[in-house]
Design an enzyme around this catalytic site. Structure first.
Site, PDB file in Angstrom:
ATOM      1  N   ASP A 172      52.244  29.830  74.402  1.00 26.88           N
ATOM      2  CA  ASP A 172      52.317  31.272  74.689  1.00 26.88           C
ATOM      3  C   ASP A 172      53.101  31.546  75.975  1.00 26.88           C
ATOM      4  OD1 ASP A 172      50.850  31.944  72.409  1.00 26.88           O
ATOM      5  OD2 ASP A 172      48.961  31.658  73.456  1.00 26.88           O
ATOM      6  N   ASP A 193      53.772  29.000  69.694  1.00 26.96           N
ATOM      7  CA  ASP A 193      53.871  30.470  69.758  1.00 26.96           C
ATOM      8  C   ASP A 193      54.506  30.918  71.070  1.00 26.96           C
ATOM      9  OD1 ASP A 193      52.450  30.314  67.377  1.00 26.96           O
ATOM     10  OD2 ASP A 193      50.534  30.741  68.325  1.00 26.96           O
TER      11      ASP A 193
END
Length: 338
Positions: A172, A193
């Site tokens: 992230d 991600d």
């Protein structure tokens, strides 16, 4: 007499132009007109402030004129927040030696970011934003801790642009949460991600770097969370370069209407054959808009991609990769200082 004065003025402006051309710290006339003040941050005390947050805090709320914060080269270990009520800020590093803003917090996508920009009309140039929680620089040793959410930067203001910036973490990395954003010649590095959120963003000529050797299994570049079929949000990668240790998926859907396009991008041989995953939205693949157009390199082989990858028309690709049509309909990019 008038001709003499005119000649002197001409010489003055010529010398000024030459200085602006050859001095990398000088700014063009447009910047001098629209930037009201420059604040210098120097960790060693040779500026107005020693931390980036102090400089931001010094700018009045509801600021309506562009203010430049120039950050001298150093590693600034701090969390930095640009609040919603402080628009029109330019955060700028040294052109030849980029400053680093870093912190090591993890475990929560909301509280972990090293850098947060809530304000509209924001610019960052020549800065490295880094979350050190997952020890990206020491890939063989992550301190015995499992890799977790560790955001380098979170942006949710409108009309934000980033030039020659780097965003470094493992999971992230970049929370591209909401708003219209433009990234030019930036680097985003991560494994899981590492570009996620519901932003309406164009990444042009950027370096997208996988570090999945840290986690030991295929990761995901994007996790886009577009909210619905009429939501203009989506991540568009134009003329970028995807590289790294691989293997990596281009994305997994973080919402029924997730939208990502890679266009004109060179992909090294690290992309998984299937390319994409429906993830949380298995069964709703027909609503997901994942596309590739005119990409090249060994990782751009489409022969084994998921069957539900969308094939866009030339007009649709142009509508997403043209900044004026996708993120800049009101001309906000041209109104920002260069």
């Amino acid at each position: 007499m008038q001709s003499l004065v005119a000649s002197i003025l001409a010489l003055f402006f010529m010398l000024g132009a030459l200085e602006a051309r050859y001095n990398p710290r000088s700014y063009n006339l447009q910047d001098e007109v629209v930037v009201s003040a420059t604040i210098v941050v120097d960790k060693n005390g040779h500026g107005n402030f020693t931390t980036v947050q102090q400089a931001i805090d010094s700018i009045p709320s509801n600021n309506s004129q562009w203010t430049r914060i120039h950050i001298n080269h150093a590693i600034y270990v701090e969390k930095v927040v640009v609040p919603k009520d402080k628009p029109y800020i330019i955060l700028e590093g040294d052109l030849d030696h980029y400053p680093v803003i870093e912190f090591g917090d993890g475990g929560n996508v909301v509280t972990s970011p090293t850098f947060i920009a809530h304000a509209d009309n924001f610019i960052a140039k020549n800065i490295i934003f880094k979350n050190t929680y997952d020890r990206i620089d020491f890939m063989a040793d992550v301190n015995g801790r499992p890799t977790t959410w560790a955001v380098a930067a979170a942006i949710d203001g409108d009309k934000q642009s980033f030039y020659q910036c780097s965003f470094l973490s493992v999971q992230d990395t970049l929370s591209d949460a909401r708003g219209r954003h433009y990234f030019y010649e930036c680097t985003v590095k991560g494994a899981i991600d590492f570009i996620f959120g519901s932003g309406q963003s164009l990444y042009e000529k950027c370096q997208i770097v996988s570090v999945t050797d840290v986690i030991g299994f295929p990761g995901y570049i994007t996790a886009n969370g577009r909210g619905g079929p009429d939501d203009p949000a989506g991540f568009v990668f134009k003329d970028c370069h995807v590289s790294g240790t691989g293997p990596i998926n281009l994305g997994r859907a973080y919402g029924n209407h997730s939208r990502v396009l890679f266009s004109g991008t060179y992909m090294e041989n690290i992309i998984t054959p299937q390319g994409w995953m429906a993830a949380w939205n298995t069964g709703n693949e027909d609503l997901i808009s994942y596309s590739e157009a005119n990409c090249s390199g060994p990782g751009a082989d489409l022969s084994q991609r998921v069957t539900w990858e969308k094939k866009l028309s030339d007009e649709e690709v142009e509508g997403l990769t043209n900044a004026a049509k996708f993120i800049d309909q009101d001309g906000w990019l041209a109104k920002q200082p260069k």
